[in-house]
Design a protein around this motif. Structure first.
Motif, PDB file in Angstrom:
ATOM      1  N   CYS A 128      -7.057   3.888  -2.781  1.00  0.00           N
ATOM      2  CA  CYS A 128      -8.058   2.859  -2.503  1.00  0.00           C
ATOM      3  C   CYS A 128      -7.469   1.451  -2.529  1.00  0.00           C
ATOM      4  CB  CYS A 128      -9.213   2.968  -3.497  1.00  0.00           C
ATOM      5  SG  CYS A 128     -10.147   4.508  -3.355  1.00  0.00           S
ATOM      6  N   ASN A 129      -6.146   1.365  -2.413  1.00  0.00           N
ATOM      7  CA  ASN A 129      -5.450   0.076  -2.407  1.00  0.00           C
ATOM      8  C   ASN A 129      -5.722  -0.720  -3.688  1.00  0.00           C
ATOM      9  OD1 ASN A 129      -3.680  -0.334  -0.241  1.00  0.00           O
ATOM     10  ND2 ASN A 129      -4.594  -2.323   0.228  1.00  0.00           N
ATOM     11  N   GLY A 130      -5.683  -0.023  -4.790  1.00  0.00           N
ATOM     12  CA  GLY A 130      -5.902  -0.675  -6.072  1.00  0.00           C
ATOM     13  C   GLY A 130      -4.968  -0.130  -7.129  1.00  0.00           C
ATOM     14  N   ARG A 131      -5.070  -0.691  -8.318  1.00  0.00           N
ATOM     15  CA  ARG A 131      -4.317  -0.205  -9.465  1.00  0.00           C
ATOM     16  C   ARG A 131      -4.949  -0.753 -10.730  1.00  0.00           C
ATOM     17  NH1 ARG A 131       1.523  -3.342  -9.899  1.00  0.00           N
ATOM     18  NH2 ARG A 131       0.735  -5.473 -10.134  1.00  0.00           N
TER      19      ARG A 131
ATOM     20  N   SER B 186       0.842  -1.194   0.000  1.00  0.00           N
ATOM     21  CA  SER B 186       0.000   0.000   0.000  1.00  0.00           C
ATOM     22  C   SER B 186       0.879   1.247   0.000  1.00  0.00           C
ATOM     23  CB  SER B 186      -0.923   0.001   1.205  1.00  0.00           C
ATOM     24  OG  SER B 186      -0.290   0.574   2.333  1.00  0.00           O
ATOM     25  N   SER B 187       0.262   2.388  -0.225  1.00  0.00           N
ATOM     26  CA  SER B 187       0.978   3.665  -0.206  1.00  0.00           C
ATOM     27  C   SER B 187       0.663   4.463   1.057  1.00  0.00           C
ATOM     28  CB  SER B 187       0.631   4.487  -1.455  1.00  0.00           C
ATOM     29  OG  SER B 187       1.143   3.864  -2.616  1.00  0.00           O
ATOM     30  N   TYR B 188       0.227   3.765   2.100  1.00  0.00           N
ATOM     31  CA  TYR B 188       0.007   4.402   3.385  1.00  0.00           C
ATOM     32  C   TYR B 188       1.213   4.160   4.283  1.00  0.00           C
ATOM     33  CZ  TYR B 188      -4.895   5.250   2.246  1.00  0.00           C
ATOM     34  OH  TYR B 188      -6.052   5.701   1.670  1.00  0.00           O
ATOM     35  N   GLU B 189       1.514   5.125   5.123  1.00  0.00           N
ATOM     36  CA  GLU B 189       2.623   4.961   6.062  1.00  0.00           C
ATOM     37  C   GLU B 189       2.218   5.480   7.433  1.00  0.00           C
ATOM     38  OE1 GLU B 189       6.007   7.122   4.738  1.00  0.00           O
ATOM     39  OE2 GLU B 189       4.961   9.037   4.600  1.00  0.00           O
TER      40      GLU B 189
ATOM     41  N   ASP C 257      -3.772   7.271  12.442  1.00  0.00           N
ATOM     42  CA  ASP C 257      -2.328   7.137  12.665  1.00  0.00           C
ATOM     43  C   ASP C 257      -1.570   7.004  11.346  1.00  0.00           C
ATOM     44  OD1 ASP C 257      -2.661   7.285  15.383  1.00  0.00           O
ATOM     45  OD2 ASP C 257      -2.406   5.135  15.752  1.00  0.00           O
ATOM     46  N   TYR C 258      -2.308   6.881  10.243  1.00  0.00           N
ATOM     47  CA  TYR C 258      -1.688   6.656   8.938  1.00  0.00           C
ATOM     48  C   TYR C 258      -1.944   7.813   7.990  1.00  0.00           C
ATOM     49  CZ  TYR C 258      -1.383   1.782  10.491  1.00  0.00           C
ATOM     50  OH  TYR C 258      -1.120   0.629  11.184  1.00  0.00           O
ATOM     51  N   ASP C 259      -0.995   8.047   7.111  1.00  0.00           N
ATOM     52  CA  ASP C 259      -1.136   9.013   6.029  1.00  0.00           C
ATOM     53  C   ASP C 259      -0.944   8.309   4.695  1.00  0.00           C
ATOM     54  OD1 ASP C 259      -1.767  11.508   7.088  1.00  0.00           O
ATOM     55  OD2 ASP C 259       0.331  11.978   7.547  1.00  0.00           O
TER      56      ASP C 259
ATOM     57  N   HIS D  36       4.269   5.865  -2.616  1.00  0.00           N
ATOM     58  CA  HIS D  36       5.050   5.220  -1.558  1.00  0.00           C
ATOM     59  C   HIS D  36       5.084   3.704  -1.744  1.00  0.00           C
ATOM     60  CE1 HIS D  36       6.781   4.446   2.366  1.00  0.00           C
ATOM     61  NE2 HIS D  36       5.729   3.739   2.728  1.00  0.00           N
ATOM     62  N   GLY D  37       3.989   3.157  -2.255  1.00  0.00           N
ATOM     63  CA  GLY D  37       3.901   1.723  -2.528  1.00  0.00           C
ATOM     64  C   GLY D  37       3.425   1.484  -3.938  1.00  0.00           C
TER      65      GLY D  37
END
Length: 275
Positions: A202-205, A164-167, A189-191, A196-197
């Protein structure tokens, strides 16, 4: 799960019982007993990307090919106050709210649902192969888990674990926020950091998959936050809309109590639609 196909819609009918072993319910962290449901989800056969991203909060995100819903959000908030926006992450709180080895637990209605990687459903997957199709989101786009092509448009590019692209934010939360460090206990707690990933907000591609050699947008269940996507790139069908204040899945009507940790529950075969 049974899919009934028409010209433009697939209707999935399922009792929500997994076709793999599940944990013991009730348990110390979850007082609810798993029971059969009566689900009827409609999935468009022609999903399209919408102009705007839509948060998934009012909807069950999607349904696995075995008829178990994907629903990442918890009902737990800082100070037990939904208005704060500080929702607890179901997989990151002490005791994990009674989660079993499939990152799943049970709602008060008896509805079993996944908050993360459904390991029982993924037993035969390999890190050296593209993920199999494991479900469909409420907007009709397919759902995969963990592994995909290194180059999203090239099936010969090798296999990567998609991230994912969250950190996680660094430092301590502010004075008007829950005390302590940003440690993943809460969703805030996440941005999201684009690029980033491997995946988008939306956790897709978009890319090709074994099931969609001509390409499609698709979602990915990941080992890292947000685990199950928290927003839609398409338009969710209202059959996935939650009832009441959001604690119940659509169509959740208990129909009996299965045996715990017994043999897998069998479902009618699923015909996989092609968009």
């Amino acid at each position: 799960m049974l899919l009934v196909l028409t010209a433009s819609i697939a209707t999935s009918k399922a009792n929500g019982l997994p076709d793999h072993n599940h944990g013991q319910f009730p348990n110390r962290g979850n007082p609810h007993r798993i029971s059969a449901q009566s689900y009827q989800f409609r999935v468009t056969l022609d999903p399209k990307l919408a102009k705007r991203i839509q948060p998934s909060g009012r909807y069950t995100f999607g349904v696995a090919i075995n008829g178990v819903p994907f629903d990442p959000g918890s009902a737990e908030y800082w100070k037990n106050d939904r208005s704060t926006g500080w929702r607890k992450e179901a997989l990151n709180v002490p005791g994990k709210l009674g989660m079993d080895h499939n990152n799943a637990h049970v709602q008060p209605t008896g509805a079993y649902h996944y908050h993360g990687l459904p390991h029982g459903l993924l037993e035969k997957t390999s890190p050296n192969q593209h993920s199999p199709l494991i479900g469909y989101a409420a907007d009709g786009f397919p759902i995969y888990a963990r592994y995909g092509y290194r180059d999203s448009d090239n099936p010969r590019s090798g296999i990567n674990e998609l991230t994912s692209s969250y950190e996680l934010k660094t430092g301590n939360r502010k004075s008007n926020e829950p005390s302590g460090r940003y440690d993943g206990t809460y969703n805030r707690d996440y941005d999201y950091r684009e690029g980033h990933g491997d995946l988008d907000e939306c956790n897709g591609r978009t890319g090709v998959t074994p099931d969609y050699p001509d390409g499609t947008y698709y979602y990915v269940i990941t080992a890292d936050y947000p685990y199950v996507p928290r927003c839609f790139r398409g338009t969710p069908d209202d059959s996935f809309k939650k009832q009441g204040i959001g604690r119940q899945h659509p169509g959740s009507r208990p129909q009996g109590r299965p045996r715990h940790d017994g043999p897998p529950h069998h479902h009618l075969p699923m015909r996989e639609p092609r968009f």
